[in-house]
Design an enzyme around this catalytic site. Sequence first.
Site, PDB file in Angstrom:
ATOM      1  N   ARG A 104       3.717 -14.102  56.400  1.00 51.08           N
ATOM      2  CA  ARG A 104       2.844 -13.798  57.534  1.00 51.08           C
ATOM      3  C   ARG A 104       1.630 -13.029  57.034  1.00 51.08           C
ATOM      4  O   ARG A 104       1.779 -11.906  56.524  1.00 51.08           O
ATOM      5  CB  ARG A 104       3.607 -12.969  58.557  1.00 51.08           C
ATOM      6  CG  ARG A 104       2.835 -12.595  59.815  1.00 51.08           C
ATOM      7  CD  ARG A 104       3.697 -11.703  60.708  1.00 51.08           C
ATOM      8  NE  ARG A 104       4.974 -12.326  61.039  1.00 51.08           N
ATOM      9  CZ  ARG A 104       6.024 -11.652  61.515  1.00 51.08           C
ATOM     10  NH1 ARG A 104       5.946 -10.345  61.713  1.00 51.08           N
ATOM     11  NH2 ARG A 104       7.156 -12.290  61.780  1.00 51.08           N
ATOM     12  N   HIS A 148       7.137  -9.415  56.155  1.00 52.29           N
ATOM     13  CA  HIS A 148       6.792 -10.835  56.076  1.00 52.29           C
ATOM     14  C   HIS A 148       5.548 -11.057  55.209  1.00 52.29           C
ATOM     15  O   HIS A 148       5.404 -12.118  54.595  1.00 52.29           O
ATOM     16  CB  HIS A 148       6.519 -11.390  57.479  1.00 52.29           C
ATOM     17  CG  HIS A 148       7.746 -11.744  58.253  1.00 52.29           C
ATOM     18  ND1 HIS A 148       8.401 -12.960  58.121  1.00 52.29           N
ATOM     19  CD2 HIS A 148       8.429 -11.046  59.197  1.00 52.29           C
ATOM     20  CE1 HIS A 148       9.427 -12.993  58.953  1.00 52.29           C
ATOM     21  NE2 HIS A 148       9.473 -11.846  59.611  1.00 52.29           N
ATOM     22  N   ASP A 155      12.369 -15.671  59.185  1.00 50.95           N
ATOM     23  CA  ASP A 155      13.038 -15.700  60.488  1.00 50.95           C
ATOM     24  C   ASP A 155      13.572 -17.112  60.698  1.00 50.95           C
ATOM     25  O   ASP A 155      12.808 -18.089  60.612  1.00 50.95           O
ATOM     26  CB  ASP A 155      12.056 -15.368  61.617  1.00 50.95           C
ATOM     27  CG  ASP A 155      11.512 -13.960  61.526  1.00 50.95           C
ATOM     28  OD1 ASP A 155      12.186 -13.092  60.959  1.00 50.95           O
ATOM     29  OD2 ASP A 155      10.391 -13.725  62.043  1.00 50.95           O
ATOM     30  N   GLU A 212      17.552  -7.621  64.618  1.00 62.09           N
ATOM     31  CA  GLU A 212      17.143  -9.002  64.900  1.00 62.09           C
ATOM     32  C   GLU A 212      18.038  -9.953  64.118  1.00 62.09           C
ATOM     33  O   GLU A 212      17.958 -10.031  62.898  1.00 62.09           O
ATOM     34  CB  GLU A 212      15.678  -9.207  64.504  1.00 62.09           C
ATOM     35  CG  GLU A 212      14.703  -8.330  65.289  1.00 62.09           C
ATOM     36  CD  GLU A 212      13.270  -8.446  64.805  1.00 62.09           C
ATOM     37  OE1 GLU A 212      12.366  -7.999  65.529  1.00 62.09           O
ATOM     38  OE2 GLU A 212      13.045  -8.975  63.692  1.00 62.09           O
ATOM     39  N   HIS A 215      16.403 -12.317  61.312  1.00 61.57           N
ATOM     40  CA  HIS A 215      15.479 -11.747  60.318  1.00 61.57           C
ATOM     41  C   HIS A 215      16.208 -11.380  59.022  1.00 61.57           C
ATOM     42  O   HIS A 215      17.149 -10.597  59.043  1.00 61.57           O
ATOM     43  CB  HIS A 215      14.839 -10.501  60.939  1.00 61.57           C
ATOM     44  CG  HIS A 215      13.867  -9.769  60.079  1.00 61.57           C
ATOM     45  ND1 HIS A 215      12.525  -9.705  60.368  1.00 61.57           N
ATOM     46  CD2 HIS A 215      14.026  -9.044  58.948  1.00 61.57           C
ATOM     47  CE1 HIS A 215      11.907  -8.971  59.466  1.00 61.57           C
ATOM     48  NE2 HIS A 215      12.800  -8.562  58.596  1.00 61.57           N
TER      49      HIS A 215
END
Length: 233
Positions: A104, A148, A155, A212, A215
Site C-alpha cells: 500500500r 502495508h 489482507d 483483524e 491481516h
Amino acid sequence: MAFTFLTRLPKSISLLSIAVILTGNVYADSSDDKRSEFVDVGALLPNAVLDIRYFGHHNFVGKPVDGYNAPKCLLHNSAATALKKVQVAAQTQGLSLKIYDCYRPQRAVDHFVRWVNDLEDTRTKAEFYPNLGKDKLLGDYIAAKSGHSRGSTIDLTLVDAKGNELDMGSPFDMFDTLSNTDDPRISAEQKANRYKLKSLMTEAGFAPYSMEWWHFTYKPQAYPATYFDFVVE
C-alpha cells in the site's frame, strides 16, 4: 535541545537522514530502487482470486484510493515466495486465497487519514463501521503509517472450489471488535475458518494481527523501518 542537535550535524547529512535519526523511519519515494524487489503476486499465483478493494469503490473510503493505478497485489519477493507456499497448502484442502490488499503506497495511507478526519463523510458507515464513531477509527484501525507500505503485509481470506468466501463472521475491513480473531460472538464454524486461515499463514512465516482476522505480516520484514510510496501499476 533538538534544534541544537540538528545545528551540529555535518552538512553532508541529508534531511532524510535527519528524519531517520529522529524517528527511525525511512520515507521512500517513487524513485526508490527497491521497487525491483517487489513481485506481482497475480502473476506468481494465477489461481489466487484478486479483489483489490482500494482500486475500486467497494471500500470504506467509498472510491478509488490514491496510489492504486491497477488492481494488482504487489509484495516484496520474500513475502511473495512465502505466500506461494500458503496457496499450495490451501489448494491441498480444496481452497484458494482471495486477496484484498498487499503493498500500500504511503500516499494511500495519507488518503485514509484525510478521509477519517472528514467527519461529515459517513457514506460507508453502515457497512464498515456501524458501531463506532468515525473519530474513533484513527489508531487501532487506521494509522498514519502502515506496515502495508513495507511490502510484507497482506489482507486476505479463503474461498472454496466454487469461489465462495468461507464464513469468517465479519466482512473484510469491518472496523469492529467482531473482526478480532477471537471475538466471542462468532460461531464455532466461523472461528474454525478464521483459524484455518491463521494456521495456513503462520505455518508459512506470517504473523497475525489479533484485531483483524484478515491481516498478516511476513516475518522478518525485508524493510522493517521503511514506508514506500511508488504507485501500484
